[in-house]
Design an enzyme around this catalytic site. Structure first.
Site, PDB file in Angstrom:
ATOM      1  N   LYS A  22      52.434   1.613   0.255  1.00 16.24           N
ATOM      2  CA  LYS A  22      53.456   1.334   1.123  1.00 16.24           C
ATOM      3  C   LYS A  22      54.660   0.433   0.421  1.00 16.24           C
ATOM      4  O   LYS A  22      55.726   0.873   0.419  1.00 16.24           O
ATOM      5  CB  LYS A  22      53.075   0.285   2.305  1.00 16.24           C
ATOM      6  CG  LYS A  22      54.175  -0.220   3.200  1.00 16.24           C
ATOM      7  CD  LYS A  22      53.571  -1.134   4.379  1.00 16.24           C
ATOM      8  CE  LYS A  22      52.954  -2.259   4.026  1.00 16.24           C
ATOM      9  NZ  LYS A  22      54.199  -3.314   4.031  1.00 16.24           N
ATOM     10  N   ASN A  23      54.210  -0.567  -0.132  1.00 18.94           N
ATOM     11  CA  ASN A  23      55.276  -1.385  -0.680  1.00 18.94           C
ATOM     12  C   ASN A  23      55.945  -0.818  -2.029  1.00 18.94           C
ATOM     13  O   ASN A  23      56.843  -1.389  -2.451  1.00 18.94           O
ATOM     14  CB  ASN A  23      54.758  -2.697  -1.011  1.00 18.94           C
ATOM     15  CG  ASN A  23      54.397  -3.539   0.433  1.00 18.94           C
ATOM     16  OD1 ASN A  23      54.922  -3.257   1.364  1.00 18.94           O
ATOM     17  ND2 ASN A  23      53.604  -4.588   0.297  1.00 18.94           N
ATOM     18  N   CYS A 118      59.585 -13.814  10.072  1.00 16.60           N
ATOM     19  CA  CYS A 118      58.479 -12.975  10.397  1.00 16.60           C
ATOM     20  C   CYS A 118      57.245 -13.942  10.904  1.00 16.60           C
ATOM     21  O   CYS A 118      57.370 -14.983  10.578  1.00 16.60           O
ATOM     22  CB  CYS A 118      58.248 -11.846   9.755  1.00 16.60           C
ATOM     23  SG  CYS A 118      57.240 -12.220   8.120  1.00 16.60           S
ATOM     24  N   ARG A 123      60.561 -16.642   5.137  1.00 18.33           N
ATOM     25  CA  ARG A 123      60.947 -15.735   4.153  1.00 18.33           C
ATOM     26  C   ARG A 123      62.344 -15.551   4.009  1.00 18.33           C
ATOM     27  O   ARG A 123      63.112 -14.525   4.541  1.00 18.33           O
ATOM     28  CB  ARG A 123      60.217 -14.230   4.706  1.00 18.33           C
ATOM     29  CG  ARG A 123      58.863 -14.408   4.636  1.00 18.33           C
ATOM     30  CD  ARG A 123      58.029 -12.951   5.145  1.00 18.33           C
ATOM     31  NE  ARG A 123      57.831 -12.228   4.053  1.00 18.33           N
ATOM     32  CZ  ARG A 123      57.586 -10.854   4.334  1.00 18.33           C
ATOM     33  NH1 ARG A 123      57.132 -10.448   5.441  1.00 18.33           N
ATOM     34  NH2 ARG A 123      57.546  -9.942   3.476  1.00 18.33           N
ATOM     35  N   ARG A 401      51.807   0.094  10.647  1.00 15.52           N
ATOM     36  CA  ARG A 401      52.973   0.140   9.789  1.00 15.52           C
ATOM     37  C   ARG A 401      52.106   0.262   8.348  1.00 15.52           C
ATOM     38  O   ARG A 401      53.011   0.479   7.537  1.00 15.52           O
ATOM     39  CB  ARG A 401      53.542  -1.394   9.980  1.00 15.52           C
ATOM     40  CG  ARG A 401      54.055  -1.764  11.182  1.00 15.52           C
ATOM     41  CD  ARG A 401      54.535  -3.024  11.340  1.00 15.52           C
ATOM     42  NE  ARG A 401      55.478  -3.207   9.960  1.00 15.52           N
ATOM     43  CZ  ARG A 401      56.055  -4.419   9.504  1.00 15.52           C
ATOM     44  NH1 ARG A 401      55.931  -5.497  10.398  1.00 15.52           N
ATOM     45  NH2 ARG A 401      56.976  -4.479   8.485  1.00 15.52           N
TER      46      ARG A 401
HETATM   47  N1  EPU Z   1      61.031 -16.204  -1.203  1.00 14.58           N
HETATM   48  C1  EPU Z   1      62.095 -17.135  -1.175  1.00 14.58           C
HETATM   49  N2  EPU Z   1      63.361 -16.639  -1.156  1.00 14.58           N
HETATM   50  C2  EPU Z   1      63.577 -15.407  -1.408  1.00 14.58           C
HETATM   51  C3  EPU Z   1      62.537 -14.430  -1.502  1.00 14.58           C
HETATM   52  C4  EPU Z   1      61.106 -14.935  -1.421  1.00 14.58           C
HETATM   53  O1  EPU Z   1      61.822 -18.463  -1.004  1.00 14.58           O
HETATM   54  O2  EPU Z   1      64.789 -14.796  -1.830  1.00 14.58           O
HETATM   55  C5  EPU Z   1      59.801 -16.858  -0.778  1.00 14.58           C
HETATM   56  C6  EPU Z   1      59.149 -16.026   0.447  1.00 14.58           C
HETATM   57  O3  EPU Z   1      59.289 -16.772   1.488  1.00 14.58           O
HETATM   58  C7  EPU Z   1      57.452 -16.167   0.007  1.00 14.58           C
HETATM   59  C8  EPU Z   1      57.525 -16.022  -1.524  1.00 14.58           C
HETATM   60  O4  EPU Z   1      58.830 -16.292  -1.881  1.00 14.58           O
HETATM   61  O5  EPU Z   1      56.864 -17.544   0.271  1.00 14.58           O
HETATM   62  C9  EPU Z   1      57.053 -14.531  -2.026  1.00 14.58           C
HETATM   63  O6  EPU Z   1      58.038 -13.547  -1.390  1.00 14.58           O
HETATM   64  P1  EPU Z   1      58.143 -12.172  -1.951  1.00 14.58           P
HETATM   65  O7  EPU Z   1      59.560 -12.006  -2.026  1.00 14.58           O
HETATM   66  O8  EPU Z   1      57.564 -12.045  -3.245  1.00 14.58           O
HETATM   67  O9  EPU Z   1      57.509 -11.190  -0.876  1.00 14.58           O
HETATM   68  P2  EPU Z   1      58.428  -9.942  -0.383  1.00 14.58           P
HETATM   69  O10 EPU Z   1      59.120  -9.186  -1.452  1.00 14.58           O
HETATM   70  O11 EPU Z   1      59.191 -10.531   0.894  1.00 14.58           O
HETATM   71  C10 EPU Z   1      56.258  -8.397  -0.632  1.00 14.58           C
HETATM   72  C11 EPU Z   1      55.525  -7.335   0.115  1.00 14.58           C
HETATM   73  C12 EPU Z   1      54.585  -8.323   0.806  1.00 14.58           C
HETATM   74  C13 EPU Z   1      53.857  -9.170   0.053  1.00 14.58           C
HETATM   75  C14 EPU Z   1      54.548 -10.060  -0.880  1.00 14.58           C
HETATM   76  C15 EPU Z   1      53.872 -11.018  -1.764  1.00 14.58           C
HETATM   77  C16 EPU Z   1      56.961  -5.690   0.540  1.00 14.58           C
HETATM   78  C17 EPU Z   1      57.779  -4.884   1.146  1.00 14.58           C
HETATM   79  N3  EPU Z   1      56.442  -6.625   0.893  1.00 14.58           N
HETATM   80  O12 EPU Z   1      57.305  -9.260   0.264  1.00 14.58           O
HETATM   81  O13 EPU Z   1      53.976  -7.428   1.911  1.00 14.58           O
HETATM   82  O14 EPU Z   1      53.078 -10.110   1.032  1.00 14.58           O
HETATM   83  O15 EPU Z   1      55.509  -9.326  -1.399  1.00 14.58           O
HETATM   84  O16 EPU Z   1      53.011 -10.139  -2.521  1.00 14.58           O
HETATM   85  O17 EPU Z   1      56.930  -5.300  -0.812  1.00 14.58           O
HETATM   86  C18 EPU Z   1      52.526  -6.646   3.401  1.00 14.58           C
HETATM   87  O18 EPU Z   1      52.474  -5.659   2.926  1.00 14.58           O
HETATM   88  O19 EPU Z   1      52.051  -7.069   4.411  1.00 14.58           O
HETATM   89  C19 EPU Z   1      53.443  -7.725   3.320  1.00 14.58           C
HETATM   90  C20 EPU Z   1      53.668  -8.638   3.771  1.00 14.58           C
END
Ligand code: EPU
Length: 422
Positions: A22-23, A118, A123, A401
């Site tokens: 998915k991701n 969320c 996030r 999802r």
């Molecule tokens: N963060 C910030 N600022 C930012 C971006 C992130 O503070 O601008 C923080 C987030 O709040 C979090 C941490 O950094 O505490 C890591 O977040 P990351 O950006 O790595 O996560 P994401 O890209 O929003 C993806 C996956 C998530 C998965 C996370 C961590 C996708 C679409 N989603 O999210 O997947 O948990 O990486 O591995 O790729 C799921 O599939 O259930 C899911 C939540």
């Protein structure tokens, strides 16, 4: 809203095919915006999040055709593109923010709604914003939307360091940098397999990228990208989730398409807990070793560490392991919402801030429980399989999802599970 009924199970045996990630698919799809030529993705998962990304890309003027019952996605975005990603779609799914980098690179400007918080945490998007600003974008927040504009109409390569190794920020900056003028270096880049998959696809489209899978990614911007056909990498979280089924219930299950390098840290913890994982020609074979499962301590970390997306499911396993386990959640501040639901099933869990202490009980008991997010939903199903009696998991729309044909896959290994239509 549908519910899922699970009955406590004996041993589970059989084979489960694992879908494309998915991701990975959610970041590969917006890559179509970077090119006028077609992008074909094979091994796509059939999920509602993919339908949401399809809806978003279509709203931007891209063509998305779903072929072979959704396993193949044919994308194209030639001609004029709308640069506004509307709140009504973005609020449904955070990954919608992955159109920001590609739109900015292609159009020189983009207006993308902020997704909002969320269930698992606030996030924010500051890392995406700072990264794109380093590439010469001016970004301001107006009416809940990020208004981004490339100074001089075109992004410029730059050297930048991410404060945290964010998956989404790395993906947005990587995509934007492929069409920027000059060289971009991302330090402290995320190393997840989904990023490696994105970089490989972008390279097929003509991008010049080095270092994906390490914390330093270097991108040499090019004038244009072409088309490509790319197979989406195996979903390591779906893989890990189904690996837990025989671990919890006993039996032996082979996960087709699974590879150890996708789940090494997770498999190591399973081994410590008393579960055997072996690589076969077609995937991974998982079975329980002799005796009761043992408690283990788990800390979630960015890849290659133990994934946050498997923390809830691992907790379900540890609920019946002998001894006391401590789970530390280091990625999201509010990702223990499954704990109070597991308590309803007789688990012994105490949550203090980012730590959950789980003391194993002999048996869980079925109960009506509520799913609060995608990974929590499936952890409750796994707990239900390990419990005595019946468990009804409500609010399962989260599940659709991220897990395709979930009842069918569980039933294929002998689980008692059915969907109750609302
Ligand atoms: N963060 C910030 N600022 C930012 C971006 C992130 O503070 O601008 C923080 C987030 O709040 C979090 C941490 O950094 O505490 C890591 O977040 P990351 O950006 O790595 O996560 P994401 O890209 O929003 C993806 C996956 C998530 C998965 C996370 C961590 C996708 C679409 N989603 O999210 O997947 O948990 O990486 O591995 O790729 C799921 O599939 O259930 C899911 C939540």
């Amino acid at each position: 809203m549908d519910s899922i009924l699970v009955k406590g199970n004996g041993a589970l045996n059989g084979v489960i095919p694992i879908a494309g990630a998915k991701n990975a698919c959610l970041t590969l799809m917006p890559a179509t915006l970077l090119s006028e030529e077609p992008l074909t993705l094979t091994n796509a998962p059939r999920l509602s999040d993919i339908a949401t990304m399809t809806q978003l890309l279509r709203s931007l003027g891209a063509e998305v055709a779903s072929l072979q019952e959704g396993k193949v996605l044919a994308l194209a975005s030639h001609g004029s593109i709308n640069h506004v990603a509307d709140y009504e779609i973005v609020r449904k799914m955070r990954a919608s923010n992955l159109v920001l980098g590609p739109l900015l690179a292609r159009e020189g400007h983009a207006v993308v709604s902020l997704p909002g918080g969320c269930a698992i945490g606030a996030r924010p998007m500051d890392l995406h914003i700072h990264g794109l600003e380093a590439l010469g974008a001016e970004i301001e927040l107006k009416d809940g939307y990020l208004h981004a504009r490339a100074k001089g109409g075109k992004l410029r390569g730059a050297e930048l360091t991410l404060r945290m190794a964010s998956v989404g920020a790395t993906e947005n900056i990587l995509m934007a940098a492929t069409l920027a003028k000059g060289t971009t270096v991302i330090h402290n880049a995320a190393r997840e397999p989904e990023i490696v998959d994105l970089a490989q696809c972008l390279r097929k489209m003509g991008a010049q990228i080095e270092g994906e899978g390490t914390s330093r990614i270097e991108i040499q911007g090019v004038d244009r990208l072409g088309g490509a056909t790319h197979q989406v990498v195996t979903d390591r979280i779906e893989l890990g989730t189904y690996m837990l089924a025989p671990a919890i219930c006993g039996g032996e299950v082979e996960l087709l398409g699974g590879r150890m390098n996708l789940v090494a840290a997770f498999a190591e913890k399973l081994d410590e807990a008393g579960v055997s994982v072996v690589e076969t020609a077609n995937g991974l074979k998982v079975s329980r070793k002799n005796g009761r499962l043992k408690a283990v301590n788990v800390t979630t970390e960015p890849f290659p560490g133990f994934p946050t997306d498997l923390q809830a499911q691992m907790m379900a396993l540890l609920c019946t392991a002998e001894g006391t386990s401590v789970l530390e959640e280091k990625i999201f501040e509010n990702r223990f919402m499954h704990a109070p639901e597991l308590l309803r099933m007789g688990a012994q869990i105490e949550v203090h801030g980012g730590h959950a202490t789980v003391t194993g009980v002999e048996k869980l008991r079925g109960a009506p429980v509520m799913a609060t997010d995608l990974r929590a939903s499936v952890s409750l199903i796994l707990a239900g399989l390990a419990a005595e009696g019946e468990t009804v998991v409500s609010r399962v729309y989260h599940l659709d999802r991220g897990y395709e044909r979930v009842e069918e896959k569980f039933r294929g290994i002998g689980a008692h599970i059915e969907r109750i239509k609302a």
